[in-house]
Design a protein around this motif. Structure first.
Motif, short mmCIF file in Angstrom:
data_model
loop_
_atom_site.label_atom_id
_atom_site.label_comp_id
_atom_site.label_asym_id
_atom_site.label_seq_id
_atom_site.Cartn_x
_atom_site.Cartn_y
_atom_site.Cartn_z
N GLY A 124 3.27 -6.74 3.39
CA GLY A 124 2.63 -8.30 3.62
C GLY A 124 1.42 -8.65 3.43
O GLY A 124 1.49 -8.98 2.15
N TRP A 125 0.79 -7.92 4.62
CA TRP A 125 -0.42 -8.83 4.81
C TRP A 125 -1.17 -7.85 3.80
O TRP A 125 -2.78 -8.36 3.33
CB TRP A 125 -0.57 -8.27 5.67
N ALA A 126 -1.44 -6.98 4.07
CA ALA A 126 -2.06 -5.43 3.11
C ALA A 126 -1.95 -6.66 1.68
O ALA A 126 -3.52 -6.10 1.21
CB ALA A 126 -1.27 -4.72 3.15
N ARG A 127 -0.53 -6.80 0.63
CA ARG A 127 -0.89 -6.90 -0.14
C ARG A 127 -1.37 -8.35 -0.88
O ARG A 127 -2.63 -8.50 -1.72
CB ARG A 127 0.46 -7.17 -0.91
N SER A 128 -0.77 -9.46 0.35
CA SER A 128 -1.90 -10.52 -0.11
C SER A 128 -3.96 -10.54 0.24
O SER A 128 -3.95 -11.02 -0.60
CB SER A 128 -1.61 -11.53 1.21
N ASP A 129 -3.38 -9.74 1.40
CA ASP A 129 -5.44 -9.27 1.02
C ASP A 129 -6.13 -8.47 -0.01
O ASP A 129 -6.92 -8.78 -0.95
CB ASP A 129 -5.66 -8.83 2.68
N ALA A 130 -5.39 -7.21 -0.48
CA ALA A 130 -6.13 -6.93 -2.16
C ALA A 130 -5.54 -8.00 -2.90
O ALA A 130 -7.02 -7.61 -3.86
CB ALA A 130 -4.65 -5.75 -2.13
N GLN A 131 -4.26 -8.56 -2.86
CA GLN A 131 -4.86 -9.92 -4.76
C GLN A 131 -6.11 -11.00 -3.98
O GLN A 131 -6.55 -11.25 -5.15
CB GLN A 131 -3.06 -10.23 -3.88
N SER A 132 -6.19 -11.53 -2.85
CA SER A 132 -7.01 -12.64 -2.53
C SER A 132 -8.46 -11.36 -2.97
O SER A 132 -9.58 -12.64 -3.28
CB SER A 132 -6.67 -12.46 -1.18
N GLY A 147 -1.41 1.50 0.89
CA GLY A 147 -1.83 2.15 -0.70
C GLY A 147 -0.95 1.61 -1.70
O GLY A 147 -1.75 1.17 -2.47
N TYR A 148 0.16 1.38 -1.01
CA TYR A 148 1.55 0.71 -2.28
C TYR A 148 1.03 -0.46 -1.98
O TYR A 148 1.05 -1.41 -3.44
CB TYR A 148 2.37 1.08 -1.33
N ALA A 149 0.60 -1.43 -1.21
CA ALA A 149 -0.30 -2.76 -0.77
C ALA A 149 -0.74 -3.82 -1.94
O ALA A 149 -1.13 -4.45 -2.79
CB ALA A 149 0.01 -3.29 0.04
N ASP A 150 -2.28 -1.77 -2.23
CA ASP A 150 -3.01 -2.24 -2.62
C ASP A 150 -3.29 -2.25 -4.44
O ASP A 150 -3.70 -2.84 -4.96
CB ASP A 150 -4.23 -1.53 -2.32
N ILE A 151 -1.76 -1.63 -4.95
CA ILE A 151 -2.28 -1.31 -6.01
C ILE A 151 -1.21 -2.28 -7.17
O ILE A 151 -1.18 -3.21 -7.87
CB ILE A 151 -1.15 -0.43 -6.10
N VAL A 152 -0.26 -2.95 -5.79
CA VAL A 152 0.76 -4.13 -6.38
C VAL A 152 0.31 -5.45 -6.45
O VAL A 152 -0.21 -6.48 -6.67
CB VAL A 152 1.70 -3.81 -5.13
N GLY A 153 -1.20 -5.19 -5.12
CA GLY A 153 -1.62 -6.56 -4.98
C GLY A 153 -2.53 -6.66 -6.45
O GLY A 153 -2.94 -8.44 -7.03
N ARG A 154 -3.75 -5.60 -6.47
CA ARG A 154 -4.11 -6.23 -7.51
C ARG A 154 -3.95 -6.23 -9.40
O ARG A 154 -3.67 -6.77 -9.77
CB ARG A 154 -4.82 -4.35 -7.72
N GLY A 155 -1.60 -5.64 -9.42
CA GLY A 155 -1.29 -5.79 -10.07
C GLY A 155 -0.84 -7.05 -10.20
O GLY A 155 -0.89 -8.13 -11.00
N TYR A 156 -0.84 -8.08 -9.67
CA TYR A 156 -0.30 -9.48 -9.21
C TYR A 156 -1.84 -9.96 -9.37
O TYR A 156 -1.10 -11.34 -10.74
CB TYR A 156 -0.10 -10.10 -7.60
N ALA A 157 -2.06 -9.66 -8.86
CA ALA A 157 -3.78 -10.51 -9.50
C ALA A 157 -4.17 -10.78 -11.24
O ALA A 157 -4.77 -11.38 -11.73
CB ALA A 157 -5.09 -9.70 -8.84
N GLN A 158 -4.19 -9.75 -11.62
CA GLN A 158 -4.03 -8.98 -13.41
C GLN A 158 -2.99 -10.10 -13.91
O GLN A 158 -3.27 -10.49 -14.93
CB GLN A 158 -4.82 -7.66 -13.12
#
Length: 318
Positions: free
Chosen positions: A64-72, A223-234
Motif C-alpha cells: 500500500g505504501w509503495a503503490r501510493s508512493d509511486a502514484q504520488s 516492482g508490482y506496486a510501482d507498475i500499479v501506482g503508475r497505472g493509477y496515475a495515468q
C-alpha cells in the motif's frame, strides 16, 4: 515355607541378557521423542522469520505504501502529504492484491496435495528412483531459476515486468530447491535415528533461507506496486472529467493560482463571499482535501492541497 521367612525378589536381568532358553532377550524400545522437543527448532524459526499472518500483513502494508508512493511521485506530489494511516495503506492494497493472493493460495493448495502424495510414497517405499529424480530436478532446477533471477536483471533493465519476474524467480527457485533437498533428507532420515535437538547450523540455514525468500518477495512487491501506482496515475489523467466537481464558497479568496480556476464575488446582504470553481476532488485524507484542476495532465495542471476549514463550504457534484 516356614513362618517368618522372607521371600527374596528375583534379581533383574539386563535388557540384553539371554533368557532361560539361551535366546537373547529383545532390546528395549526407546520412548518416542517428545513432540515439544521435535517442534522446538521449528517454532524458533517461525518466531524468528515471522508467522504467515504477520508476513501477509507486512506485505499488504508495504504494498500500500509503495503503490501510493509511486502514484504520488508520478503525479508530482509527496505521499506524506496524504497522511495515510496503517489501515489506509492496507485497504489500498486489497483492491489490487486479491488476484495475486488468490493465485498464491491455489498454488499452495496444489503444492500441499503433491507434498502429501510424495510423503506417502517415501513413507511406504522409501526413496525410489522416481522420488530421487523428482528431488534432483527440484534441487537443480530451482537453483538454476534462482541464479537466473540474480543474473538477468542487469541485462534487462528496460523490461518493465522484469521488476516483478526476476525477484519471483529468486523466491520460487530458492523454495523449490530447498524443498527438493528436504524430500531427499526425509528419505535418508527414514532409516536413521532422528535427533531431537536441532543443530545450530540447521537453524541458521533455515533463518537465512527465510530471509532470502522474504527479501525477494518484498522486492517483487515493490516492482508490482510501482507498475500499479503508475497505472493509477495515468488513469487519473484520462478520467479527470469523471471526478466529482468541487465548488468552494469561502469568506476570503482561496488564493489558487491557476488559469482554469475562477473566483467570483457573491454579495449576500452585508457579507461578501467568494465562489471558487474549476476544481475536481481527488481525495480526502488526514483532514486535508486534495483537488485537481480541470483538464489536469501529468505534464500540466496542478494539485491543490487545502486544510479542511469550517469557514470554507464545499459543494460536490458531477
Amino acid at each position: 515355607m516356614p513362618t517368618g521367612a522372607t521371600s527374596e525378589e528375583p534379581a533383574r536381568q539386563p535388557a540384553d541378557a539371554p533368557g532361560d532358553d539361551g535366546t537373547p532377550a529383545p532390546t528395549a524400545i526407546e520412548d518416542p521423542p517428545d513432540p515439544v522437543s521435535v517442534l522446538r527448532p521449528v517454532i524458533a524459526v517461525i518466531t524468528t522469520v515471522g508467522t504467515p499472518l504477520t508476513m501477509i500483513t507486512a506485505l499488504l502494508l508495504y504494498f500500500g505504501w509503495a503503490r501510493s508512493d509511486a502514484q504520488s511521485q508520478w503525479m508530482g506530489i509527496e505521499v506524506s502529504l496524504f497522511r495515510f494511516t496503517t489501515q489506509d495503506y492496507v485497504l489500498r492494497s486489497i483492491s489490487t492484491l486479491y488476484l495475486p493472493i488468490l493465485a498464491t493460495a491455489i498454488i499452495g493448495i496444489a503444492w500441499l496435495a503433491a507434498h502429501r502424495v510424495l510423503t506417502e510414497m517415501i513413507g511406504r517405499d522409501g526413496v525410489t528412483g522416481t522420488v530421487r529424480v523428482i528431488c534432483r530436478a527440484a534441487m537443480f532446477g530451482g537453483l538454476v531459476v534462482a541464479i537466473l533471477g540474480v543474473v538477468l536483471p542487469p541485462m534487462t533493465r528496460r523490461w518493465e515486468p522484469g521488476t516483478v519476474v526476476w525477484p519471483l524467480m529468486i523466491a520460487v527457485g530458492t523454495a523449490v530447491a530447498v524443498y527438493g533437498r528436504h524430500l531427499s533428507r526425509q528419505g535418508q532420515e527414514r532409516t536413521r535415528p532422528r535427533s531431537v535437538i536441532a543443530r545450530p547450523p540447521d537453524v541458521l540455514e533455515a533463518v537465512l533461507i527465510g530471509i532470502v525468500i522474504a527479501a525477494a518477495v518484498f522486492w517483487a512487491v515493490q516492482g508490482y506496486a510501482d507498475i500499479v501506482g503508475r497505472g493509477y496515475a495515468q488513469r487519473y489523467e484520462q478520467s479527470v472529467s469523471t471526478l466529482p466537481r468541487a465548488t468552494a464558497v469561502s469568506e476570503s479568496p482561496l488564493g489558487i493560482d491557476s488559469p482554469v480556476v475562477r473566483t467570483e464575488q457573491i454579495t449576500t446582504g452585508p457579507k461578501t463571499l467568494y465562489r471558487t470553481t474549476g476544481l475536481r476532488l481527488l481525495a480526502e485524507s488526514g483532514g486535508r482535501l486534495f483537488l485537481m484542476t480541470e483538464g489536469w495532465t501529468i505534464q500540466k495542471g496542478s494539485i491543490i492541497v487545502l486544510e479542511e476549514d469550517q469557514s470554507v463550504h464545499w459543494q460536490f457534484s458531477h
